[in-house]
Design a protein around this motif. Structure first.
Motif, PDB file in Angstrom:
ATOM      1  N   PRO A  69       0.832  -1.211   0.000  1.00 55.36           N
ATOM      2  CA  PRO A  69       0.000   0.000   0.000  1.00 55.36           C
ATOM      3  C   PRO A  69       0.863   1.257   0.000  1.00 55.36           C
ATOM      4  O   PRO A  69       2.056   1.231   0.293  1.00 55.36           O
ATOM      5  N   GLY A  70       0.208   2.374  -0.300  1.00 61.78           N
ATOM      6  CA  GLY A  70       0.895   3.661  -0.260  1.00 61.78           C
ATOM      7  C   GLY A  70       1.347   4.113  -1.627  1.00 61.78           C
ATOM      8  O   GLY A  70       1.416   3.315  -2.576  1.00 61.78           O
ATOM      9  N   ASP A  71       1.659   5.405  -1.736  1.00 62.20           N
ATOM     10  CA  ASP A  71       2.044   5.989  -3.012  1.00 62.20           C
ATOM     11  C   ASP A  71       3.469   6.516  -3.028  1.00 62.20           C
ATOM     12  O   ASP A  71       3.902   7.133  -3.997  1.00 62.20           O
ATOM     13  N   ALA A  72       4.225   6.288  -1.949  1.00 64.02           N
ATOM     14  CA  ALA A  72       5.595   6.790  -1.894  1.00 64.02           C
ATOM     15  C   ALA A  72       6.444   6.156  -2.984  1.00 64.02           C
ATOM     16  O   ALA A  72       6.292   4.967  -3.300  1.00 64.02           O
ATOM     17  N   HIS A  73       7.330   6.959  -3.565  1.00 68.40           N
ATOM     18  CA  HIS A  73       8.211   6.435  -4.609  1.00 68.40           C
ATOM     19  C   HIS A  73       9.088   5.314  -4.066  1.00 68.40           C
ATOM     20  O   HIS A  73       9.340   4.312  -4.748  1.00 68.40           O
ATOM     21  N   GLU A  74       9.528   5.455  -2.840  1.00 75.61           N
ATOM     22  CA  GLU A  74      10.402   4.459  -2.215  1.00 75.61           C
ATOM     23  C   GLU A  74       9.977   4.253  -0.777  1.00 75.61           C
ATOM     24  O   GLU A  74       9.711   5.221  -0.057  1.00 75.61           O
ATOM     25  N   ALA A  75       9.898   2.979  -0.359  1.00 80.68           N
ATOM     26  CA  ALA A  75       9.515   2.685   1.021  1.00 80.68           C
ATOM     27  C   ALA A  75      10.074   1.329   1.414  1.00 80.68           C
ATOM     28  O   ALA A  75      10.317   0.465   0.551  1.00 80.68           O
ATOM     29  N   PRO A  76      10.317   1.123   2.713  1.00 83.97           N
ATOM     30  CA  PRO A  76      10.713  -0.215   3.164  1.00 83.97           C
ATOM     31  C   PRO A  76       9.657  -1.228   2.737  1.00 83.97           C
ATOM     32  O   PRO A  76       8.456  -0.942   2.767  1.00 83.97           O
ATOM     33  N   LEU A  77      10.110  -2.394   2.351  1.00 83.36           N
ATOM     34  CA  LEU A  77       9.198  -3.383   1.778  1.00 83.36           C
ATOM     35  C   LEU A  77       8.311  -4.008   2.845  1.00 83.36           C
ATOM     36  O   LEU A  77       8.787  -4.537   3.845  1.00 83.36           O
ATOM     37  N   SER A  78       7.013  -3.922   2.625  1.00 83.45           N
ATOM     38  CA  SER A  78       6.041  -4.687   3.409  1.00 83.45           C
ATOM     39  C   SER A  78       5.315  -5.589   2.418  1.00 83.45           C
ATOM     40  O   SER A  78       4.996  -5.170   1.303  1.00 83.45           O
ATOM     41  N   LEU A  79       5.050  -6.810   2.831  1.00 79.53           N
ATOM     42  CA  LEU A  79       4.512  -7.806   1.915  1.00 79.53           C
ATOM     43  C   LEU A  79       3.035  -8.042   2.156  1.00 79.53           C
ATOM     44  O   LEU A  79       2.605  -8.267   3.290  1.00 79.53           O
ATOM     45  N   GLY A  80       2.260  -8.001   1.061  1.00 81.47           N
ATOM     46  CA  GLY A  80       0.847  -8.310   1.122  1.00 81.47           C
ATOM     47  C   GLY A  80       0.611  -9.803   1.097  1.00 81.47           C
ATOM     48  O   GLY A  80       1.554 -10.603   1.160  1.00 81.47           O
ATOM     49  N   PRO A  81      -0.646 -10.222   0.979  1.00 80.13           N
ATOM     50  CA  PRO A  81      -0.979 -11.651   1.052  1.00 80.13           C
ATOM     51  C   PRO A  81      -0.235 -12.515   0.047  1.00 80.13           C
ATOM     52  O   PRO A  81       0.200 -13.620   0.386  1.00 80.13           O
ATOM     53  N   ILE A  82      -0.078 -12.054  -1.191  1.00 78.27           N
ATOM     54  CA  ILE A  82       0.535 -12.903  -2.218  1.00 78.27           C
ATOM     55  C   ILE A  82       2.008 -13.145  -1.927  1.00 78.27           C
ATOM     56  O   ILE A  82       2.510 -14.272  -2.071  1.00 78.27           O
ATOM     57  N   LEU A  83       2.727 -12.121  -1.518  1.00 77.77           N
ATOM     58  CA  LEU A  83       4.161 -12.253  -1.295  1.00 77.77           C
ATOM     59  C   LEU A  83       4.515 -12.616   0.147  1.00 77.77           C
ATOM     60  O   LEU A  83       5.699 -12.753   0.476  1.00 77.77           O
TER      61      LEU A  83
END
Length: 463
Positions: A69-83
């Protein structure tokens, strides 16, 4: 006439004898039966060789369950259900959004064109690794006829540059690659030159481990012979040291030290690159055997990389437009049919997420095994590998080439700053392919695929 004194044949090493012994040593160290999960003959101070793996899965994704989620160009990776299955590897991952497969629908100048050959699912696999598009041809399918892709793919470009020293410059694996061309191919040697994957693990086994069907007794005999080769060279060179100049003695000592180093690595190797114990032959085309075939193919690919038999491979999970069923995870409907469900069809989307989670688990297995294998310098094979996971579409129900679900994983030799999600404003995937080439040490690559589409490497990826 000058005459030399008598020659002691017990201590003489002729050029032929020395080369013969070195030849036997080379055979021992490079045999696919004996190559260990540590790279033999490599200076421990040298970094491990970089490797590339390209993985394909079909029919797009469920964007809300894939992209963070989010629109930032760069962010620490958070993983959704698929990943989510890849959580323990997320510090070695980049998830990219806004990287589109524009080359499928743009001409040589980067201008949108509606006249490019091929239907929605046909164009994607032809462009995924080539950054190009399909040639005109007679392969039928939804959206009109088409031919093969119009240029070389990135895996083959890399293989031509770094693969010549490997037993196999590249290897192409697949699982139940069904249907017509060009749905079945992502790798191309050049324009109109498909590099079709092998989707029968028994056929791939025969190719990789030809003549390696050895009994336990034969394996133990080869261990003894391998050791005796090293002893033979070490003892003879040691005796020769007393008969040569001090300068040559230094050279011989360095050579002997190298042999001792190799011997120590041979003795301390935790994992031997012995062929897989293959099961009894079974129907590799049967729908229900998909996971079984997939695991065998994955293990063969991993062995080929870890044992140094190849540095470049691709892996296709089914064909583009996949018609695979997944009953072992409770999905008894066709993947392609489910992918056409609307965004509001909660039941279909839940099943699509299950399918994509399952593929994510297969990627996790690859990363797990690469992380366990060690290089001579102490790093893992994963540290030096770049894995690119992609698709022929962004979403199956719209047939969009925008927001392809791209994942970069591995260490890439420290080239990329991993552990992030990067969101771009509509960049072509040609730029991603440039970045892949650069990460593999091809610094001179500044464009890839259709020149008018490409604008250079993806910004912001470097460590």
């Amino acid at each position: 006439m000058n005459r030399r004194g008598p020659i002691d044949l017990r201590t003489q090493i002729s050029r032929r004898k020395l080369l013969g012994g070195l030849g036997a040593l080379t055979v021992a160290l490079t045999s696919p039966v004996w190559r260990s999960a540590t790279v033999f003959g490599q200076d421990a101070k040298q970094p491990g060789a970089r490797r590339f793996i390209g993985i394909f899965s079909a029919n797009g994704t469920v964007p809300s369950a894939f992209f963070p989620p989010g629109d930032a160009h760069e962010a620490p990776l958070s993983l959704g259900p698929i990943l989510a299955p890849l959580e323990e590897h997320k510090q070695r991952m980049l998830v990219l959004k806004g990287v589109h497969m524009n080359s499928t629908v743009e001409d040589e100048l980067g201008v949108p064109s509606e006249n490019k050959p091929g239907g929605p699912h046909m164009k994607g696999p032809g462009a995924m690794l080539t950054g190009g598009s399909l040639l005109a041809g007679s392969f039928t399918g939804a959206g009109g006829p088409a031919g093969w892709a119009d240029r070389i793919s990135v895996d083959q470009h890399i293989a031509r540059r770094i693969g010549e020293r490997s037993q196999f410059p590249s290897l192409e694996f697949g699982v139940r690659i069904e249907g017509q061309e060009p749905l079945r191919v992502i790798s191309y040697r050049g324009p109109n030159q498909p590099n079709t994957a092998v989707d029968d693990p028994f056929q791939m086994y025969s190719r990789i481990f030809a003549n390696a069907d050895l009994s336990e007794t034969e394996l133990q005999r080869l261990i003894a012979e391998r050791q005796s080769v090293l002893d033979f060279l070490k003892d003879d060179i040691g005796r020769l040291k007393a008969r040569v100049s001090s300068e040559d003695q230094a050279r011989l000592e360095a050579h002997l030290g190298g042999i001792r180093n190799i011997e120590q690595r041979l003795q301390s190797s935790a994992v031997s690159c012995t062929p897989l114990t293959m099961p009894e032959k079974f129907d590799t085309r049967a729908m229900e055997n998909y996971p079984k075939v997939g695991r065998l193919q994955t293990d063969l690919m991993l062995l080929a990389h870890i044992c140094g038999m190849t540095r470049v491979s691709t892996f296709m999970w089914a064909n583009a437009d996949s018609w695979q069923y997944y009953p072992w995870i409770g999905v008894n409907e066709e993947h392609h049919e489910l992918s056409h469900a609307g965004d509001n069809d909660a039941v279909a989307n839940e099943k699509l997420v299950k399918i994509n989670v399952w593929h994510s688990e297969q990627v996790k297995y690859v990363l797990d095994q690469l992380a366990l294998a060690k290089e001579v310098d102490g790093s893992s094979v994963l540290d030096n590998t770049l894995l690119l996971w992609g698709n022929e579409l962004g979403a199956g129900n719209t047939h969009t080439y925008k927001d392809i679900p791209w994942v970069l994983a591995g260490g890439a030799g420290g080239y990329f700053k991993m552990g992030r999600t990067m969101k771009y404003a509509d960049l072509p995937h040609n730029n991603l392919l440039v970045s892949v080439c650069n990460a593999m040490g091809l610094d001179d690559v500044t464009t890839f695929g259709i020149p008018g589409v490409c604008t250079g490497p993806l910004p912001g990826l470097l460590a």
